[in-house]
Design an enzyme around this catalytic site. Sequence first.
Site, PDB file in Angstrom:
ATOM      1  N   GLU A  81       0.835  -1.210   0.000  1.00 33.76           N
ATOM      2  CA  GLU A  81       0.000   0.000   0.000  1.00 33.76           C
ATOM      3  C   GLU A  81       0.867   1.257   0.000  1.00 33.76           C
ATOM      4  OE1 GLU A  81      -2.774  -0.621   3.249  1.00 33.76           O
ATOM      5  OE2 GLU A  81      -3.881  -2.088   2.037  1.00 33.76           O
ATOM      6  N   CYS A  94      -2.205  -4.861  -5.335  1.00 34.79           N
ATOM      7  CA  CYS A  94      -2.632  -6.130  -4.736  1.00 34.79           C
ATOM      8  C   CYS A  94      -1.528  -7.182  -4.811  1.00 34.79           C
ATOM      9  CB  CYS A  94      -3.844  -6.672  -5.471  1.00 34.79           C
ATOM     10  SG  CYS A  94      -5.303  -5.647  -5.374  1.00 34.79           S
ATOM     11  N   GLU A 112      -1.771 -10.229  -5.889  1.00 31.28           N
ATOM     12  CA  GLU A 112      -1.795 -10.984  -7.152  1.00 31.28           C
ATOM     13  C   GLU A 112      -0.985 -10.268  -8.227  1.00 31.28           C
ATOM     14  OE1 GLU A 112      -4.281 -10.095  -5.170  1.00 31.28           O
ATOM     15  OE2 GLU A 112      -6.091 -11.273  -5.515  1.00 31.28           O
ATOM     16  N   SER A 122      -0.513   7.516  -0.588  1.00 35.86           N
ATOM     17  CA  SER A 122      -1.414   7.952  -1.655  1.00 35.86           C
ATOM     18  C   SER A 122      -2.211   6.705  -2.052  1.00 35.86           C
ATOM     19  CB  SER A 122      -0.591   8.505  -2.820  1.00 35.86           C
ATOM     20  OG  SER A 122      -1.458   8.816  -3.887  1.00 35.86           O
ATOM     21  N   TYR A 123      -3.326   6.485  -1.383  1.00 38.75           N
ATOM     22  CA  TYR A 123      -4.016   5.188  -1.377  1.00 38.75           C
ATOM     23  C   TYR A 123      -4.165   4.494  -2.737  1.00 38.75           C
ATOM     24  CZ  TYR A 123      -5.546   6.453   3.415  1.00 38.75           C
ATOM     25  OH  TYR A 123      -5.606   6.816   4.729  1.00 38.75           O
TER      26      TYR A 123
HETATM   27  O1  LIG Z   1      -7.575 -10.046  -3.731  1.00 42.32           O
HETATM   28  C1  LIG Z   1      -7.150  -9.060  -3.096  1.00 42.32           C
HETATM   29  C2  LIG Z   1      -7.988  -8.180  -2.409  1.00 42.32           C
HETATM   30  C3  LIG Z   1      -7.416  -7.123  -1.734  1.00 42.32           C
HETATM   31  N1  LIG Z   1      -6.073  -6.948  -1.757  1.00 42.32           N
HETATM   32  C4  LIG Z   1      -5.457  -5.844  -0.994  1.00 42.32           C
HETATM   33  C5  LIG Z   1      -5.624  -4.484  -1.575  1.00 42.32           C
HETATM   34  C6  LIG Z   1      -5.485  -3.626  -0.337  1.00 42.32           C
HETATM   35  O2  LIG Z   1      -4.107  -3.455  -0.038  1.00 42.32           O
HETATM   36  C7  LIG Z   1      -6.091  -4.466   0.764  1.00 42.32           C
HETATM   37  C8  LIG Z   1      -7.525  -4.095   1.089  1.00 42.32           C
HETATM   38  O3  LIG Z   1      -8.299  -4.029  -0.061  1.00 42.32           O
HETATM   39  O4  LIG Z   1      -6.041  -5.801   0.276  1.00 42.32           O
HETATM   40  C9  LIG Z   1      -5.238  -7.816  -2.410  1.00 42.32           C
HETATM   41  O5  LIG Z   1      -4.014  -7.681  -2.376  1.00 42.32           O
HETATM   42  N2  LIG Z   1      -5.813  -8.826  -3.084  1.00 42.32           N
HETATM   43 ZN   LIG Z   2      -6.545  -6.973  -6.872  1.00 38.66          ZN
END
Ligand SMILES: O=c1ccn([C@H]2C[C@H](O)[C@@H](CO)O2)c(=O)[nH]1
Ligand SMILES: [Zn+2]
Length: 146
Positions: free
Chosen positions: A56, A65, A67, A59-60
Site C-alpha cells: 500500500e 494487490c 496478485e 497515496s491510497y
Molecule cells: O484479492 C485481493 C484483495 C485485496 N487486496 C489488498 C488491496 C489492499 O491493499 C487491501 C484491502 O483491499 O487488500 C489484495 O491484495 N488482493
Molecule cells: Zn486486486
Amino acid sequence: MAHKRPACAVEAKYIKELLLSCQEAKKSAYCPYSRFPVGAALLTEDGKIFSGCNVENASYPLSICAERTAIQKAVSEGYKDFRAIAVTSDMEDDYSSPCGACRQVMREFGTDWAVYMTKSTGAFVVKTVQELLPDSFGPEDLQKIK
Ligand SMILES: O=c1ccn([C@H]2C[C@H](O)[C@@H](CO)O2)c(=O)[nH]1
Ligand SMILES: [Zn+2]
C-alpha cells in the site's frame, strides 16, 4: 483440437507449494492503511513459483494487490506462461477472491488457468480465469479492427 488441460490438473505437490508460498508471502504484506494482509503465489508452466504481497501507499490509489505483485515479478523475470495462482488473506471463514483489476491483469496472460482462492486455514476453491472474468476483453481483441 489441441488437448486442453483442465484447471484441476495442477498436481497436488504444486497446490501444496502454492498454498504454503502464498501464506509465507502474506507475512510481508505492507498494509498499514487497510490492515488487510494478502499473499499470492503464481505457478509458471515450467514449475517456478513467484510470490507477492499487497503493497500500500500513503497515496491510497497507488496501492497494489498481492496478485499483481506476483504477476509483475514473474513477467519482469521473463515468465508469462502461467498455470495457477493462489491467494490468501486473514479471512478464516471466507475465500480470498481477486479484485476486478487483478482479474483483468490475469486475463492478459490467458483465460485457461487456475485461481486457487483460499481461507486462512488453507481450505480452497478453484476457478479458471475464464470463470472469474467471462466475456472479457483481451490482447487478441486489439487485432480485430478493420
Ligand atoms: O484479492 C485481493 C484483495 C485485496 N487486496 C489488498 C488491496 C489492499 O491493499 C487491501 C484491502 O483491499 O487488500 C489484495 O491484495 N488482493
Ligand atoms: Zn486486486
